[in-house]
Design a protein around this motif. Structure first.
Motif, short mmCIF file in Angstrom:
data_model
loop_
_atom_site.label_atom_id
_atom_site.label_comp_id
_atom_site.label_asym_id
_atom_site.label_seq_id
_atom_site.Cartn_x
_atom_site.Cartn_y
_atom_site.Cartn_z
N GLU A 140 -20.22 -57.20 -49.45
CA GLU A 140 -18.97 -57.95 -49.52
C GLU A 140 -18.32 -58.15 -48.15
O GLU A 140 -17.39 -58.94 -48.01
CB GLU A 140 -17.99 -57.24 -50.46
N THR A 141 -18.77 -57.44 -47.15
CA THR A 141 -18.24 -57.59 -45.79
C THR A 141 -19.41 -57.63 -44.82
O THR A 141 -20.35 -56.86 -44.94
CB THR A 141 -17.30 -56.43 -45.42
N ILE A 142 -19.34 -58.55 -43.86
CA ILE A 142 -20.37 -58.66 -42.82
C ILE A 142 -19.70 -58.39 -41.49
O ILE A 142 -18.75 -59.09 -41.10
CB ILE A 142 -21.05 -60.05 -42.83
N LEU A 143 -20.17 -57.36 -40.78
CA LEU A 143 -19.62 -57.04 -39.47
C LEU A 143 -20.43 -57.74 -38.38
O LEU A 143 -21.66 -57.66 -38.37
CB LEU A 143 -19.64 -55.53 -39.23
N VAL A 144 -19.73 -58.40 -37.49
CA VAL A 144 -20.36 -59.09 -36.36
C VAL A 144 -19.77 -58.53 -35.08
O VAL A 144 -18.58 -58.70 -34.80
CB VAL A 144 -20.14 -60.61 -36.43
N ALA A 145 -20.60 -57.84 -34.29
CA ALA A 145 -20.18 -57.29 -33.00
C ALA A 145 -20.63 -58.25 -31.91
O ALA A 145 -21.82 -58.52 -31.77
CB ALA A 145 -20.78 -55.90 -32.79
N ALA A 146 -19.69 -58.78 -31.14
CA ALA A 146 -19.99 -59.84 -30.19
C ALA A 146 -20.10 -59.33 -28.77
O ALA A 146 -19.59 -58.24 -28.44
CB ALA A 146 -18.90 -60.92 -30.27
N ASP A 147 -20.74 -60.13 -27.91
CA ASP A 147 -20.85 -59.74 -26.50
C ASP A 147 -19.53 -59.94 -25.74
O ASP A 147 -19.45 -59.67 -24.55
CB ASP A 147 -22.00 -60.47 -25.82
N THR A 148 -18.50 -60.37 -26.43
CA THR A 148 -17.16 -60.45 -25.85
C THR A 148 -16.38 -59.15 -26.02
O THR A 148 -15.26 -59.04 -25.52
CB THR A 148 -16.36 -61.58 -26.53
N GLY A 149 -16.94 -58.18 -26.75
CA GLY A 149 -16.24 -56.94 -27.02
C GLY A 149 -15.39 -57.00 -28.27
O GLY A 149 -14.65 -56.05 -28.55
N VAL A 150 -15.48 -58.09 -29.03
CA VAL A 150 -14.72 -58.26 -30.27
C VAL A 150 -15.62 -57.97 -31.46
O VAL A 150 -16.77 -58.42 -31.51
CB VAL A 150 -14.14 -59.68 -30.38
N ILE A 151 -15.11 -57.21 -32.42
CA ILE A 151 -15.80 -56.96 -33.68
C ILE A 151 -15.03 -57.69 -34.77
O ILE A 151 -13.80 -57.56 -34.88
CB ILE A 151 -15.88 -55.47 -34.00
N ARG A 152 -15.75 -58.45 -35.59
CA ARG A 152 -15.11 -59.21 -36.67
C ARG A 152 -15.72 -58.81 -38.00
O ARG A 152 -16.93 -58.56 -38.10
CB ARG A 152 -15.28 -60.71 -36.44
N ALA A 153 -14.88 -58.78 -39.03
CA ALA A 153 -15.33 -58.57 -40.40
C ALA A 153 -15.15 -59.88 -41.15
O ALA A 153 -14.05 -60.44 -41.20
CB ALA A 153 -14.51 -57.46 -41.07
N LEU A 154 -16.25 -60.38 -41.71
CA LEU A 154 -16.25 -61.66 -42.41
C LEU A 154 -16.65 -61.47 -43.87
O LEU A 154 -17.40 -60.55 -44.21
CB LEU A 154 -17.23 -62.63 -41.74
N THR A 155 -16.17 -62.36 -44.71
CA THR A 155 -16.65 -62.39 -46.09
C THR A 155 -17.98 -63.14 -46.13
O THR A 155 -18.34 -63.84 -45.17
CB THR A 155 -15.64 -63.11 -47.00
N PRO A 156 -18.73 -63.02 -47.23
CA PRO A 156 -19.97 -63.80 -47.32
C PRO A 156 -19.75 -65.30 -47.19
O PRO A 156 -20.67 -66.03 -46.81
CB PRO A 156 -20.50 -63.43 -48.71
#
Length: 491
Positions: A140-156
């Motif tokens: 139900e949650t997808i974590l995306v860790a970016a090379d900008t240093g930001v972590i985002r939690a997204l829905t499907p």
């Protein structure tokens, strides 16, 4: 990508199995041919020149006979070989488990797909593979860790639940993939810090300080988790080196380390509870192996090669820069499978590190291979622009497919297809039996994360788009950010 300084090449260590002189290890390793000279660890070297503030942790000699219940349960499990370990529905991690197979036997890939959504995430021109989007155990949650240093939690569906800006924004951000245990995610950054984050709220639970990893400059490794412990690699400079760390997942406190590693290691450690082994590679072209769970050092294997572009080597010529190992090493069937910059893909015996076979591509191999343990097939890609399907027992090539660009990210095997990203800006689905192309999806930048199938969707990420990136005579220009993507069946 890590680089080796002149200070590193001046180091006097010439073997990886000689007597230990580091502050956290006191035993003497068994002598092996060609490795009789003294080993000097990174901490030992720094201590010798008056460095201050380095940690002195309990070494593996004090851990003989210890047990990890989760590993005992995993080793005793008589279930199918493809079952991710640890056998816990509440844990999800890079390459889908401790053994790092990258295998999804219950997933079939649609005959046709379309992009359901994409969102910009990556903006740094760093050449390492990008972090793989990681779904929680319930999807139900997808974590995306970016090379900008930001972590985002997204829905499907691609909606943002939260975002967290971290101190890694001042470096090269994140390239490792989070390990998610229950409602906590763990991920290391290129600021040398390990972060624990509440998955529901996005709040920071804890972060390590610079002294806790002995002055690490980066963590590109994706953590392995078992029974309250995390295992990862940290990178150091001046001299360029690395260390394997064990961390208490609840508090973030390091509980053990071994700094025998040369080069700045990027791979993620793989653990085989059946064989009792933990393995990883590094930029020095060496595969290192420890007994598990005792963490007594077991063996090392040096890949071949003639050194880097200028024939460079380190540690008195013992290690060849041209043999760098950057991919994670899956463990299967009593063996470790590893690709090297020497243009070969190896099967090594987990018991003693001896080479059982090697497959030559003639080009750099730095991808994370996928293994289908049900069929006994390993899938690997490299700079030769091909994906190769190899018989895991013999090394015989079953098929080879041109994907028109370098493959440096993670391959994923499903019930019927192999998913792989390419430098040609496409994600490919290849027929698992024949290697023929089922479809490819055009994107923006180099596709270097692992593709993850979950809940009828496929998630992956790409690099940012740059012009003149490889041309030193021209100014490098950032064109547009790399995106995270979600594919769905095109009915």
């Amino acid at each position: 990508m890590g680089f080796f300084s002149s200070a590193h090449r001046r180091r006097t260590r010439t073997g990886v199995n000689g007597p230990n002189t580091g502050s956290d290890r006191s035993r003497v390793e068994p002598e092996r041919p060609g490795t009789e000279l003294e080993e000097i660890s990174r901490r030992g070297l720094l201590a010798g020149v008056g460095a201050v503030g380095s940690l002195s942790l309990v070494g593996s000699s004090a851990r003989v006979g210890r047990t990890i219940p989760g590993c005992e349960r995993a080793a005793a499990d008589a279930g199918p070989e493809h079952v991710p370990r640890p056998v816990d529905d509440d844990v999800t991690m890079f390459r889908r488990g401790l053994r790092r197979y990258g295998y999804y036997p219950d997933v079939t890939v649609p005959d046709e797909v379309r992009v359901d959504w994409s969102t910009p995430v990556n903006r740094i021109g760093h050449t390492a593979a990008k972090s793989t989007p990681r779904p929680t155990s319930d999807g139900e949650t997808i974590l995306v860790a970016a090379d900008t240093g930001v972590i985002r939690a997204l829905t499907p569906e691609g909606n943002e639940r939260w975002r967290l800006e971290t101190g890694a924004s001042r470096s090269l951000g994140f390239h490792g993939t989070p390990a998610i245990v229950g409602d906590v995610a763990y991920v290391g950054g290129y600021d040398g810090v390990l972060y624990a984050i509440d998955v529901e709220s996005g709040e920071l639970i804890w972060r390590t300080g610079i002294r806790e990893f002995d002055g690490a400059i980066a963590i590109g490794s994706s953590p392995a988790y078992i029974d309250g412990r995390l295992y990862l690699l940290a990178e150091y400079s001046d001299p360029a080196s690395g260390a394997l760390w064990e961390i208490d997942a609840e508090t973030g406190t390091p509980t053990w380390s071994d700094d025998r590693i040369w080069g700045m290691p990027h791979p993620s450690p793989a653990i085989d509870c059946d064989a009792g082994r933990l393995v990883t590679g590094s930029n020095d072209g060496v595969v290192y192996c420890w007994e598990f769970p005792s963490l007594e050092f077991a063996w090392s294997f040096q890949a071949g090669g003639e050194g880097g572009p200028d024939g460079e080597s380190m540690a008195g010529g013992r290690f060849n820069l041209g043999a760098e190992i950057k991919g994670t090493t899956p463990v299967y069937d009593g063996a470790a499978f590893v690709g090297s910059w020497d243009g070969r893909f190896y099967r090594l015996d987990l018991a003693d590190g001896s080479e059982e076979w090697s497959f030559e591509t003639g080009q750099v191999i730095m991808s994370n291979p996928a293994i289908d343990p049900d069929e006994g097939v390993v899938y690997v890609g490299g700079d030769d622009r091909h994906v190769h399907a190899l018989d895991a027992e013999t090394g015989d090539e079953l098929w080879s497919t041109n994907v028109r660009g370098h493959v440096i990210g993670s391959l994923t095997a499903t019930a019927d297809a192999v998913l792989v990203g390419s430098y040609d800006t496409h994600l490919y689905a290849l027929e698992k039996e024949t290697g023929s192309r089922r479809w490819r999806v055009e994107n923006r930048g180099h596709v270097t994360s692992g593709p993850i199938p979950r809940g009828g969707r496929i998630y992956y990420a790409e690099r940012g788009v740059f012009s003149n990136f490889w041309d030193d005579s021209e100014e490098t220009v950032f064109e547009e950010p790399g995106h995270a993507y979600c594919l769905v069946a095109d009915d």
